[in-house]
Design an enzyme around this catalytic site. Structure first.
Site, mmCIF file in Angstrom:
data_model
loop_
_atom_site.group_PDB
_atom_site.id
_atom_site.type_symbol
_atom_site.label_atom_id
_atom_site.label_comp_id
_atom_site.label_asym_id
_atom_site.label_seq_id
_atom_site.Cartn_x
_atom_site.Cartn_y
_atom_site.Cartn_z
ATOM 1 N N GLN A 222 0.827 -1.203 0.000
ATOM 2 C CA GLN A 222 0.000 0.000 0.000
ATOM 3 C C GLN A 222 0.867 1.262 0.000
ATOM 4 O O GLN A 222 0.348 2.362 -0.087
ATOM 5 C CB GLN A 222 -0.907 -0.004 1.240
ATOM 6 C CG GLN A 222 -1.839 -1.199 1.289
ATOM 7 C CD GLN A 222 -2.661 -1.277 2.552
ATOM 8 O OE1 GLN A 222 -2.759 -2.326 3.165
ATOM 9 N NE2 GLN A 222 -3.278 -0.197 2.979
ATOM 10 N N ARG A 372 -8.563 -1.318 8.067
ATOM 11 C CA ARG A 372 -9.598 -0.414 7.540
ATOM 12 C C ARG A 372 -9.935 0.640 8.596
ATOM 13 O O ARG A 372 -11.091 0.816 9.006
ATOM 14 C CB ARG A 372 -10.834 -1.191 7.131
ATOM 15 C CG ARG A 372 -11.621 -0.435 6.064
ATOM 16 C CD ARG A 372 -12.621 -1.256 5.327
ATOM 17 N NE ARG A 372 -13.182 -0.446 4.264
ATOM 18 C CZ ARG A 372 -13.994 -0.880 3.331
ATOM 19 N NH1 ARG A 372 -14.350 -2.127 3.309
ATOM 20 N NH2 ARG A 372 -14.458 -0.088 2.413
ATOM 21 N N CYS A 373 -8.904 1.354 9.008
ATOM 22 C CA CYS A 373 -9.013 2.165 10.218
ATOM 23 C C CYS A 373 -7.893 3.184 10.208
ATOM 24 O O CYS A 373 -6.819 2.927 9.698
ATOM 25 C CB CYS A 373 -8.858 1.212 11.401
ATOM 26 S SG CYS A 373 -8.493 1.953 12.977
ATOM 27 N N GLU A 742 -12.952 3.980 5.361
ATOM 28 C CA GLU A 742 -13.047 3.101 6.523
ATOM 29 C C GLU A 742 -14.228 3.424 7.426
ATOM 30 O O GLU A 742 -14.471 2.693 8.400
ATOM 31 C CB GLU A 742 -11.767 3.257 7.337
ATOM 32 C CG GLU A 742 -11.736 4.611 8.014
ATOM 33 C CD GLU A 742 -10.363 5.062 8.429
ATOM 34 O OE1 GLU A 742 -9.395 4.711 7.759
ATOM 35 O OE2 GLU A 742 -10.281 5.779 9.425
#
Ligand code: CDP
Length: 788
Positions: A222, A372-373, A742
């Site tokens: 990422q 996802r945070c 998110e």
């Protein structure tokens, strides 16, 4: 200051107009596992059955006797090049391969290189390792007790398992507020360890060219640029120099934070390619992914909330023990060992707060990734939303009314929180009101009362969460010293078509579509004529990557800023072509025209051609710009979710009957993509609330290391999500946009748990830790005297 629409967006409302079919979403389809190179060899990894053990001997001879097995690599081999340890993002150290002991079950022990993937797997089976088991520490609270076995014996001065202590807020003001409070509530809340289970597991192909000295790595990452720099810093001494390292993140099948860290498999593949001169491929399998990849959450929270007699909240106090496994490999900005957990005052106007987090080593896989945070915002939102609900029930107040009473009012923005954050904009009441209307809250409460009278169990849960996404600003946020800005470079070609490259990297979020829309909107070039590229460090400008919903707040903004630089130059060229003064020109997307004479115009395509063929004397040719955007603040998206559950008294099964999600991410670039982000996010928020967890027995054996035990929800378990939105633009983002990727994962768990507890509160149930399985509910009902 009241929130306002960014003037540049020009009052386009909450949806930035698209010139194209909204169903048009770009994307390609080349994943690391699709890459085949001539002469490529394969890597597979021997993993430890023990959670803590001394390695007495590694015997590779049987493996090496298998035709096609080329080599067995051990920690001793890597130690010759000082590559057996690597730094983590939190400046701790992590083993690539061990030289003396293993620290968690499934840890990498040795690597096998073979001509074929299946032969490599056979080789792994044939490597003989003798272990001597050591005492195992799985409970982080016990890890911090005096006398606990010390795990990091490699750190000579380390006399305990404590990693860090972090605290924020005004301790004495908080204590005073608690002493003066009419009502206080306290709750232990555990947020269990979960692992990202993306469709594509991590993997890489490393190709070192012995002639040119150039290393190319196709990597499921990422953050390609940060990885390039880390590889150069870690392996500079073996001749890998940053200008000769090219990281390519091709299409990625989901990241969710799990593809930010550097995994040992990547390092071994790179080392093997440098040594052999052959391309080396490593792709993790599904069980390795669940058992050994960086984990998320694992926070043991004790939270307390204080309120006045009339229900006005006054103070929040939280103590947390964070289980980081055997090394602190959290993907946090370096000044924030507990990430952005300090957003835990949430949407509420709390005057005092104090938060402490202590990190502990245990015999578990390392990590602390932002699944996802935005760096622990999920843990923060869950804690405050559970506590607010408990307080509302304790005071016998309706949880919606109670929230409304305590929300930060819209006219208080920008709002400085008790823990030091400056929220950019918000209208929490607006989102909750919309959710209440959409779900028919009053009617549901009436139905609940009737059902309760009949002995049926129905619950309504609310979560009115606040997020904090878009790191930078770089004066506060860095990763390993690399400041957290992001970037975009746009080149407009002579024929008026453009290429836009970004420092971020989509993993399925649709950047190819939304970034093209941003540039199209700014320059008036059709989105279909704009090629968006990310993920190749040889071509894209330097950026910190995509995670924590930072792409729109940072790189999206950089796209707009770079386009505006191009527009500034285009104005000069247009003035030259139209023989007019620059300030006599007006812009409408796609052309400059002379004020009062719209027919006297030059299109962006004509201007682009002139930039290479007929530009003014003294001006540099070309129509290009780059922006490295350092946001002045984070963005604070928010939402209100309401969940309705029915509970089966016989089986303990929780059924989500309805779930309304009202989100606010400021101005939206692509409504369909945002809708998709929220749908997926809601399912990922439901997952830990009802299904997913990874825990360990006393020997450190993983429970939940395959999809037989790790209950990943599918479409079958997923209810119909009912989504809606409000729009409160960010006052500082060039497009008024906030991140959203998110939000739903952050906001959903508390709504579900609040609904379950709401159904059971009258029985004396205050809290059930997630995942709320049928077995837990069934036992809880029996413990509280309910049978079918
Ligand atoms: O960093 P990441 O891409 O995961 O998160 P994001 O910035 O929240 O964006 C997720 C997707 O939603 C991207 O394609 C964004 O461009 C899109 N989005 C949007 O269309 N409007 C917004 N206000 C926020 C995001």
């Amino acid at each position: 200051m009241a929130p306002r629409t960014s003037p540049e967006v020009g009052g386009m409302g909450h949806s930035i107009k698209r010139k194209e079919d909204p169903r048009f979403v770009r994307g390609q389809g080349t994943y690391v596992d699709d890459i085949r190179l001539p002469g490529m060899i394969y890597l597979d990894i021997v993993r430890s059955p023990f959670a803590h053990a001394t390695i007495k001997k590694i015997n590779p001879s049987k493996a090496l006797s298998i035709p096609g097995v080329l080599a067995v690599i051990t920690g001793q081999d890597l130690a010759k090049y000082n590559l057996h340890w690597m730094p983590t993002l939190m400046s701790d150290t992590q083993m690539v391969l061990p030289v003396d002991k293993v620290m968690f079950q499934s840890q990498e022990v040795a690597a096998v290189l073979a001509t074929d993937r299946y032969i490599a797997a056979d080789g792994v089976e044939a490597v003989e390792v003798e272990y001597d088991p050591l005492p195992v520490v799985v409970d982080p609270k016990k890890a911090l007790e005096p006398g606990a076995p010390i795990l990091r014996t490699d750190k000579k001065d380390k006399k305990d398992n404590h990693i860090f202590h972090w605290e924020v807020g005004d301790k004495s003001a908080t204590e005073k507020a608690f002493a003066a409070a009419k009502t206080t509530v306290r709750q232990d809340i555990y947020i269990p360890r979960i692992h990202v289970a993306s469709i594509e597991t991590p993997g890489c192909v490393a190709q070192f060219d012995k002639v040119t000295g150039k290393l190319t790595v196709w990597l499921t990452t990422q953050a390609p640029h940060a990885i390039r720099t880390v590889v150069a810093l870690v392996a500079g001494h073996v001749g890998l120099s940053e200008e000769k390292i090219r990281i390519i993140a091709p299409d990625i099948g989901g990241g969710f934070g799990g593809k930010v860290p550097v995994y040992p498999g990547y390092v071994i593949a790179i080392a093997a390619s440098v040594l052999t001169g052959k391309p080396v491929k490593w792709v993790e399998d599904r069980m390795e992914n669940l058992q050994a990849d960086s984990f998320a959450r694992d926070y043991h929270i004790t939270a307390e909330l204080a309120a006045e007699k009339d229900g006005t909240l006054t103070a929040l106090r939280i103590k947390t023990i964070a289980d980081h496994g055997y090394t602190d490999a959290a993907a946090n900005p370096s000044k924030f060992p507990a990430g952005l957990f300090g957003i835990c005052t949430g949407s509420y106007n709390l005057k005092a707060a104090h938060v402490q987090v202590d990190g502990a080593y245990t015999n578990k896989p390392p990590g602390g990734i932002a699944y996802r945070c935005s760096f622990r915002v999920t843990e923060a939102a869950y804690a405050i939303e559970r506590m607010v609900d408990i307080m509302a029930h304790e005071l016998n107040m309706d949880p919606a009314d109670f929230r409304r009473k305590n929300f930060i009012p819209p006219d208080k923005f920008p709002y400085k929180s008790a823990l030091g954050w400056e929220y950019d904009s918000g209208n929490y009441d607006g989102a909750l009101t919309k959710a209440i209307e959409k779900i028919g809250y009053a009617g549901l409460r009436k139905e609940q009362a009737e059902k309760r009278a009949r002995g049926e169990l129905m619950g309504i849960g609310i979560s009115s969460f606040t997020e904090i996404v878009g790191a930078g600003p770089s004066k506060h946020f860095d990763i390993l010293g690399l400041k957290m800005f992001d970037s975009c470079e746009i080149r407009v070609h002579p024929t008026g078509k453009a290429i836009a490259r970004f420092g971020t990297k989509s993993q399925g979020q649709g950047h190819e579509t939304t970034y093209a829309q941003i540039v199209a909107e700014e320059l008036g070039i059709p989105a279909g004529h704009i090629l968006v590229e990310e993920g190749d460090t040889d071509t894209a400008p330097y950026g910190l990557g995509t995670y924590a919903s930072r792409s729109t707040p940072t790189a999206g903004a950089a796209g707009a800023m770079a386009a505006r630089k191009i527009r500034d130059k285009a104005r000069k060229i247009a003035a030259h072509l139209l023989e007019a003064r620059e300030d006599d020109l007006e812009w409408e997307p796609g052309k400059f025209f002379v004020r009062g004479n719209p027919g006297n115009a030059k299109t962006i395509q004509e201007i682009a051609l002139a930039a290479y063929t007929n530009h003014p004397q003294g001006m540099e040719a070309g129509l290009e710009a780059v922006s490295y955007y350092d946001p002045p603040n984070l963005t604070f998206p928010f939402g209100s979710y309401i969940c309705v559950v029915d509970i089966d008294k016989g089986t303990g099964e929780v059924k989500i009957r309805r779930f309304v999600a009202v989100d606010d991410c400021g101005n939206i670039i692509n409504p369909m993509i945002v809708e998709g982000q929220i749908h997926g996010g809601l399912t990922m928020g439901m997952a830990p609330a009802l299904y997913e967890e990874i825990n360990y027995d006393e020997e450190g054996n993983i429970q939940g290391g395959s999809f037989m035990d790790y209950l990943l929800p599918t479409a079958v378990e997923t209810p119909k999500w009912e989504t809606d939105k409000t729009c409160t633009p960010s006052p500082h983002h060039p497009l008024g946009a906030k991140g959203v990727g998110e939000s739903a994962t952050v906001g959903a768990p508390a709504a579900i748990v609040n609904a379950v507890v709401d159904a059971l509160w009258h029985l004396g149930v205050r809290h059930i830790d997630i995942p709320i399985t049928p077995a837990k509910v069934w036992k809880c009902l029996r413990d509280h005297g309910v049978s079918e």
